[in-house]
Design a protein around this motif. Structure first.
Motif, PDB file in Angstrom:
ATOM      1  N   SER A 118      -7.345 -11.638   7.819  1.00 46.05           N
ATOM      2  CA  SER A 118      -7.992 -10.531   7.119  1.00 46.05           C
ATOM      3  C   SER A 118      -7.521  -9.235   7.754  1.00 46.05           C
ATOM      4  CB  SER A 118      -9.510 -10.629   7.224  1.00 46.05           C
ATOM      5  OG  SER A 118      -9.976 -11.689   6.449  1.00 46.05           O
ATOM      6  N   TYR A 119      -6.843  -8.422   6.998  1.00 51.51           N
ATOM      7  CA  TYR A 119      -6.257  -7.209   7.530  1.00 51.51           C
ATOM      8  C   TYR A 119      -7.292  -6.089   7.540  1.00 51.51           C
ATOM      9  CZ  TYR A 119      -1.606  -6.094   9.035  1.00 51.51           C
ATOM     10  OH  TYR A 119      -0.503  -5.857   9.800  1.00 51.51           O
ATOM     11  N   PRO A 120      -7.325  -5.269   8.586  1.00 53.11           N
ATOM     12  CA  PRO A 120      -8.320  -4.181   8.620  1.00 53.11           C
ATOM     13  C   PRO A 120      -7.856  -2.971   7.823  1.00 53.11           C
ATOM     14  CG  PRO A 120      -7.002  -4.141  10.613  1.00 53.11           C
ATOM     15  CD  PRO A 120      -6.474  -5.296   9.781  1.00 53.11           C
ATOM     16  N   HIS A 121      -7.745  -3.158   6.508  1.00 54.13           N
ATOM     17  CA  HIS A 121      -7.264  -2.067   5.673  1.00 54.13           C
ATOM     18  C   HIS A 121      -8.338  -1.007   5.467  1.00 54.13           C
ATOM     19  CE1 HIS A 121      -3.443  -3.788   4.674  1.00 54.13           C
ATOM     20  NE2 HIS A 121      -3.954  -4.856   4.123  1.00 54.13           N
ATOM     21  N   HIS A 136       1.611  -1.571   5.867  1.00 55.68           N
ATOM     22  CA  HIS A 136       1.418  -2.821   6.618  1.00 55.68           C
ATOM     23  C   HIS A 136       2.386  -3.904   6.158  1.00 55.68           C
ATOM     24  CE1 HIS A 136      -2.047  -0.971   8.519  1.00 55.68           C
ATOM     25  NE2 HIS A 136      -2.295  -0.445   7.329  1.00 55.68           N
ATOM     26  N   LEU A 137       2.761  -3.874   4.873  1.00 54.26           N
ATOM     27  CA  LEU A 137       3.791  -4.802   4.393  1.00 54.26           C
ATOM     28  C   LEU A 137       5.127  -4.500   5.063  1.00 54.26           C
ATOM     29  CD1 LEU A 137       3.023  -4.789   0.549  1.00 54.26           C
ATOM     30  CD2 LEU A 137       2.549  -6.645   2.166  1.00 54.26           C
ATOM     31  N   ILE A 138       5.434  -3.207   5.163  1.00 54.29           N
ATOM     32  CA  ILE A 138       6.702  -2.801   5.775  1.00 54.29           C
ATOM     33  C   ILE A 138       6.693  -3.132   7.267  1.00 54.29           C
ATOM     34  CG2 ILE A 138       8.135  -0.796   6.337  1.00 54.29           C
ATOM     35  CD1 ILE A 138       7.103   0.460   3.650  1.00 54.29           C
ATOM     36  N   TRP A 167      -8.557  -0.258  -3.603  1.00 55.23           N
ATOM     37  CA  TRP A 167      -7.951   1.091  -3.695  1.00 55.23           C
ATOM     38  C   TRP A 167      -8.686   1.823  -4.811  1.00 55.23           C
ATOM     39  CZ3 TRP A 167      -5.142   3.682  -0.415  1.00 55.23           C
ATOM     40  CH2 TRP A 167      -4.408   4.798  -0.827  1.00 55.23           C
ATOM     41  N   PRO A 168      -9.635   2.674  -4.463  1.00 53.43           N
ATOM     42  CA  PRO A 168     -10.591   3.175  -5.466  1.00 53.43           C
ATOM     43  C   PRO A 168     -10.100   4.374  -6.275  1.00 53.43           C
ATOM     44  CG  PRO A 168     -11.224   3.969  -3.305  1.00 53.43           C
ATOM     45  CD  PRO A 168     -10.005   3.105  -3.099  1.00 53.43           C
ATOM     46  N   PHE A 169      -8.881   4.305  -6.805  1.00 53.13           N
ATOM     47  CA  PHE A 169      -8.339   5.418  -7.589  1.00 53.13           C
ATOM     48  C   PHE A 169      -7.798   4.907  -8.909  1.00 53.13           C
ATOM     49  CE2 PHE A 169      -8.005   6.281  -3.046  1.00 53.13           C
ATOM     50  CZ  PHE A 169      -8.840   7.387  -2.961  1.00 53.13           C
ATOM     51  N   PRO A 170      -8.611   4.474  -9.883  1.00 55.50           N
ATOM     52  CA  PRO A 170     -10.064   4.446  -9.755  1.00 55.50           C
ATOM     53  C   PRO A 170     -10.629   3.116  -9.257  1.00 55.50           C
ATOM     54  CG  PRO A 170      -9.465   4.140 -12.050  1.00 55.50           C
ATOM     55  CD  PRO A 170      -8.184   4.314 -11.290  1.00 55.50           C
ATOM     56  N   SER A 171      -9.982   1.991  -9.495  1.00 58.84           N
ATOM     57  CA  SER A 171     -10.640   0.731  -9.120  1.00 58.84           C
ATOM     58  C   SER A 171      -9.625  -0.403  -9.013  1.00 58.84           C
ATOM     59  CB  SER A 171     -11.718   0.362 -10.132  1.00 58.84           C
ATOM     60  OG  SER A 171     -11.149   0.218 -11.424  1.00 58.84           O
ATOM     61  N   SER A 172      -8.567  -0.172  -8.249  1.00 58.60           N
ATOM     62  CA  SER A 172      -7.539  -1.196  -8.102  1.00 58.60           C
ATOM     63  C   SER A 172      -7.864  -2.140  -6.958  1.00 58.60           C
ATOM     64  CB  SER A 172      -6.173  -0.548  -7.847  1.00 58.60           C
ATOM     65  OG  SER A 172      -5.728   0.146  -8.996  1.00 58.60           O
ATOM     66  N   LEU A 173      -7.334  -3.345  -7.062  1.00 54.12           N
ATOM     67  CA  LEU A 173      -7.289  -4.284  -5.947  1.00 54.12           C
ATOM     68  C   LEU A 173      -5.813  -4.497  -5.656  1.00 54.12           C
ATOM     69  CD1 LEU A 173      -8.481  -6.394  -3.984  1.00 54.12           C
ATOM     70  CD2 LEU A 173      -8.324  -8.055  -5.847  1.00 54.12           C
ATOM     71  N   MET A 174      -5.341  -3.931  -4.543  1.00 57.35           N
ATOM     72  CA  MET A 174      -3.935  -4.042  -4.186  1.00 57.35           C
ATOM     73  C   MET A 174      -3.712  -5.412  -3.551  1.00 57.35           C
ATOM     74  SD  MET A 174      -3.177  -1.002  -5.160  1.00 57.35           S
ATOM     75  CE  MET A 174      -1.450  -0.860  -4.681  1.00 57.35           C
ATOM     76  N   ILE A 175      -2.806  -6.198  -4.133  1.00 53.38           N
ATOM     77  CA  ILE A 175      -2.521  -7.540  -3.634  1.00 53.38           C
ATOM     78  C   ILE A 175      -1.113  -7.503  -3.050  1.00 53.38           C
ATOM     79  CG2 ILE A 175      -2.332  -9.979  -4.238  1.00 53.38           C
ATOM     80  CD1 ILE A 175      -4.336  -9.453  -6.498  1.00 53.38           C
ATOM     81  N   GLY A 176      -1.042  -7.491  -1.722  1.00 55.54           N
ATOM     82  CA  GLY A 176       0.216  -7.248  -1.024  1.00 55.54           C
ATOM     83  C   GLY A 176       0.984  -8.535  -0.763  1.00 55.54           C
TER      84      GLY A 176
END
Lengths: 318, 318
Positions: B2-5, B305-307, B238-247
């Protein structure tokens, strides 16, 4: 690993560039070689004249006879040929109007998916989710005015305030929680309770929540079990109406189950041997008739693959 | 792992049971000990009288003075204390009406998130996504009639047809594509192009598409590169407006870049040494002023964090 889940494997090119050109889209919709997948009250037109059913693709001339006001939705391209889906729910008896009878039929999408070729289940998933979304978004949620589709169905724009609305995909966390040589399975209120079937726990990912946080919250809410490590396994589109199932394994950090009685009728830990036996019976086509004997979901569901990976010792939390 | 994003780590209990009881919800909203996070045109009320800013929680008596018609949205519970968010955009000058001035201020949510305590960024993500969704869903998309919120904001119900509408979370695939000792970074049309910053490619997951399929489609569309193996890394709200970023990380299976000129201004492979140097400059707080020298995103973004995981040799496609 990319898992060969039912409802994935759609071979069509979604044709992002074609979608930007409304004239080219209209030309493609009218072209004689274009192909149409019909949905009627979300049931899919299939043809079943061979051993297995297949999507019954119609042509532009076929569908023009139907005088449907609903615009077609572009699914994508296959070697340059445009593929659309069309909602014919406005018709009372579309088969009659098409002069079609058996072996053509409108079939329940979930039942059909279990028997269609894999690539066609991916196309069906896309078509069913998109048609369902358009059916439910004829009005602007911002101002209440009518909306109309553009970009072949990838956006609806409000004719009043101009707001743009995009098809939604609802991410769902589905997780097999493991405690040593046991795993946590549940029966949600409703369908499963009458069958003896237990499955992985699942729930919609909330706003402002990571996948891993949703796994922990749902398991705590539904079963009272705390979860530590979470490992992603695979994902599956699930078009009822438009979920993205995100499959994970998780490590239990507590063992006392406290069931959310409104959501779940039962949640239990099952020993690996019992789960393996249920999986073996399922795969052998000999599930127990006794409703008190454990049954597990079939391979159409990602839960099956989460359970199977754990039974087969493929889950690694290191 | 679990990443501390940033925007994750929300410590509130979302209180699924409390949400089912409208009377208890109303009692909680009026309770003197309940706490309110205010959003004004999606900017967040913070207080900055110490070294770092913090969310400025107000009380029920504070917000009752404001005579806001918009109902509060329940965020959750912290040790039994209900926490709400309230949209005060209807007011011209809410600080004045609250008799507040510096160090209280309404701050841009993204800028604030870079400096707020991690747990508060998670609360902010939930609040901003939920308020934005309610602002844009006052009408039923099925029939155009007004909707009203229930379950503390977890559902809006149509006062005409009765349809229920749930807050949406949009899954986005964001991926660092690797070709041996190089990775694929791009500049999307707009903001990045003027800064010399390159980032991971990204795009919304379509209906009827798995995460892995979305990764391959987006990279093919934006850069013309075919992707083979895909590995999940971590996820971030990512609340702009309501994304879930899946890396994810992905393996390139071709090398000839063909840019989608409408979406991207540039896409290139960069050598690991160049990316490591850019990461080192960023972490040292000495990014290059020269816009022709590579810059990479800061740690607020999952792309960072991916990079970094790839630069540090942590990506394993086996």
């Amino acid at each position: 690993m990319s898992y060969p889940h039912v409802f994935s494997g759609n071979p069509l090119d979604r044709a992002d560039v074609l979608r930007r050109d409304e004239t080219a889209l209209a030309d493609a919709a009218a072209a004689a070689e274009s192909r149409y997948l019909l949905l009627w009250n979300l049931n899919v037109l299939i043809i079943e004249d061979h051993e297995a059913p297949a999507i019954a693709w119609l042509t532009a001339p076929d569908v023009q006879r139907l005088e449907i006001d609903t615009p077609p939705v572009l699914l994508g391209l296959d070697r340059g040929v445009a593929h659309f889906t069309l909602d014919v729910s406005a018709l009372g008896d579309p088969l009659h109007e098409l002069n079609l009878g058996p072996p053509w039929q409108f079939a329940d999408a979930r039942a059909a998916a279990a028997r269609l070729p894999m690539a066609e289940t991916g196309i069906l998933a896309q078509a069913r989710s998109q048609v369902d979304w358009h059916r439910r978004h004829g009005f602007c949620s911002v101002c209440g005015t009518r909306t109309h589709q553009f970009k072949g169905g990838h956006v609806r724009r409000c004719s009043g305030c101009g707001a743009e609305h995009f098809p939604r995909t609802d991410p769902v966390a589905i997780m097999l929680i493991v405690d040593g040589d046991r795993c946590l399975l549940g029966q949600s209120a409703g369908r499963l309770a009458r069958t003896g079937m237990y499955s992985a726990l699942a729930g919609f990912i909330d706003q402002g929540e990571s996948i891993e946080e949703a796994v922990r919250r749902e398991v705590l809410e539904e079963a009272g079990i705390r979860v530590g490590r979470v490992r992603y396994h695979s994902s599956q589109p699930w078009p009822f109406p438009s979920s993205l199932m995100i499959g994970c394994h998780g490590m239990a950090e507590s063992v006392d189950i406290r069931i959310d009685q409104e959501e779940m009728t039962d949640v239990r830990f099952f020993a690996r041997d019992a789960v393996r036996a249920a999986m073996d019976r399922l795969l052998a086509g000999t599930p127990a008739a006794d409703p008190t004997v454990l049954k597990v979901p079939g391979p159409i569901a990602i839960a099956h693959h989460l359970i199977r990976a754990w039974v087969d010792g493929e889950v690694d939390f290191a």
